[in-house]
Design a protein around this motif. Structure first.
Motif, PDB file in Angstrom:
ATOM      1  N   MET A  86       0.191  61.273  40.361  1.00  0.00           N
ATOM      2  CA  MET A  86       0.525  61.059  38.949  1.00  0.00           C
ATOM      3  C   MET A  86      -0.710  61.288  38.071  1.00  0.00           C
ATOM      4  O   MET A  86      -0.603  61.854  36.984  1.00  0.00           O
ATOM      5  CB  MET A  86       1.082  59.645  38.749  1.00  0.00           C
ATOM      6  CG  MET A  86       2.462  59.479  39.334  1.00  0.00           C
ATOM      7  SD  MET A  86       3.337  57.926  38.995  1.00  0.00           S
ATOM      8  CE  MET A  86       2.122  56.751  38.573  1.00  0.00           C
ATOM      9  N   MET A  87      -1.872  60.881  38.560  1.00  0.00           N
ATOM     10  CA  MET A  87      -3.097  61.096  37.791  1.00  0.00           C
ATOM     11  C   MET A  87      -3.383  62.590  37.665  1.00  0.00           C
ATOM     12  O   MET A  87      -3.746  63.070  36.580  1.00  0.00           O
ATOM     13  CB  MET A  87      -4.281  60.385  38.452  1.00  0.00           C
ATOM     14  CG  MET A  87      -5.580  60.525  37.666  1.00  0.00           C
ATOM     15  SD  MET A  87      -6.986  59.784  38.499  1.00  0.00           S
ATOM     16  CE  MET A  87      -6.724  58.078  38.088  1.00  0.00           C
ATOM     17  N   GLU A 125      -1.202  64.979  37.735  1.00  0.00           N
ATOM     18  CA  GLU A 125      -0.205  65.539  36.815  1.00  0.00           C
ATOM     19  C   GLU A 125      -0.574  65.255  35.366  1.00  0.00           C
ATOM     20  O   GLU A 125      -0.538  66.150  34.514  1.00  0.00           O
ATOM     21  CB  GLU A 125       1.169  64.946  37.136  1.00  0.00           C
ATOM     22  CG  GLU A 125       2.292  65.524  36.308  1.00  0.00           C
ATOM     23  CD  GLU A 125       3.633  64.905  36.677  1.00  0.00           C
ATOM     24  OE1 GLU A 125       4.508  64.883  35.802  1.00  0.00           O
ATOM     25  OE2 GLU A 125       3.787  64.438  37.815  1.00  0.00           O
ATOM     26  N   SER A 126      -0.962  64.010  35.069  1.00  0.00           N
ATOM     27  CA  SER A 126      -1.322  63.668  33.689  1.00  0.00           C
ATOM     28  C   SER A 126      -2.585  64.409  33.248  1.00  0.00           C
ATOM     29  O   SER A 126      -2.678  64.877  32.107  1.00  0.00           O
ATOM     30  CB  SER A 126      -1.501  62.160  33.529  1.00  0.00           C
ATOM     31  OG  SER A 126      -2.620  61.708  34.257  1.00  0.00           O
ATOM     32  N   LEU A 127      -3.539  64.548  34.160  1.00  0.00           N
ATOM     33  CA  LEU A 127      -4.766  65.272  33.811  1.00  0.00           C
ATOM     34  C   LEU A 127      -4.486  66.753  33.624  1.00  0.00           C
ATOM     35  O   LEU A 127      -5.090  67.409  32.759  1.00  0.00           O
ATOM     36  CB  LEU A 127      -5.843  65.045  34.866  1.00  0.00           C
ATOM     37  CG  LEU A 127      -6.436  63.632  34.910  1.00  0.00           C
ATOM     38  CD1 LEU A 127      -7.419  63.502  36.064  1.00  0.00           C
ATOM     39  CD2 LEU A 127      -7.100  63.276  33.596  1.00  0.00           C
ATOM     40  N   LYS A 151      -1.670  67.991  32.464  1.00  0.00           N
ATOM     41  CA  LYS A 151      -1.066  68.099  31.130  1.00  0.00           C
ATOM     42  C   LYS A 151      -2.140  68.008  30.047  1.00  0.00           C
ATOM     43  O   LYS A 151      -2.113  68.750  29.061  1.00  0.00           O
ATOM     44  CB  LYS A 151      -0.026  67.000  30.928  1.00  0.00           C
ATOM     45  CG  LYS A 151       1.242  67.215  31.710  1.00  0.00           C
ATOM     46  CD  LYS A 151       2.224  66.077  31.477  1.00  0.00           C
ATOM     47  CE  LYS A 151       3.473  66.247  32.315  1.00  0.00           C
ATOM     48  NZ  LYS A 151       4.412  65.118  32.146  1.00  0.00           N
ATOM     49  N   ALA A 152      -3.089  67.084  30.223  1.00  0.00           N
ATOM     50  CA  ALA A 152      -4.169  66.929  29.237  1.00  0.00           C
ATOM     51  C   ALA A 152      -5.012  68.195  29.168  1.00  0.00           C
ATOM     52  O   ALA A 152      -5.390  68.644  28.081  1.00  0.00           O
ATOM     53  CB  ALA A 152      -5.032  65.725  29.589  1.00  0.00           C
TER      54      ALA A 152
END
Length: 129
Positions: free
Chosen positions: A37-38, A40-42, A44-45
């Motif tokens: 999840m980290m 994936e979020s990174l 996207k960022a």
């Protein structure tokens, strides 16, 4: 009996080791999920920041073009002002020459009529009034 005790001990140790390994496996799976999840979020960022960078580069290019146009306009204005200044300077010189010649061509006025008699002085305001 010894063999049964040995088997029971080994079975219990095996069960404890299995439970311990299952707990480690669950912990590692949870950690893998958190890290996924980290990631994936990174990701996207990173994608968002890359789009912002490209937008800023476009804005920078536009600003450069605008500055270039404004500089051309400014240079044109400055050149026009310098030409105007030269034109006004030459007009001023021409007018100075013209009016200095005109002043020398003017006739000097002489007093009309005979000169005043000897007893008269020039007219002054009374000092008392």
């Amino acid at each position: 009996i010894k063999h049964k005790d040995f088997c029971t001990d080994e079975f219990n140790q095996n069960q404890l080791q299995t439970e311990k390994k299952d707990r480690e496996k669950r912990d590692l799976l949870a950690k893998i999920e958190d890290l996924s999840m980290m990631i994936e979020s990174l990701s996207k960022a990173i994608a968002e920041l890359k789009s912002q960078i490209s937008e800023m580069q476009v804005q920078l290019k536009r600003a450069g073009e605008d500055r270039e146009l404004q500089n051309k306009e400014f240079q044109t204005t400055v050149a026009d002002q310098r030409e105007t200044q030269k034109l006004l300077t030459s007009a001023l010189e021409f007018l100075k020459d013209f009016y200095s010649k005109k002043a020398s061509l003017l006739q000097k006025q002489e007093p009309v009529g005979p000169p005043p008699p000897a007893g008269f002085e020039t007219y002054k305001n009374n000092a008392g009034s």
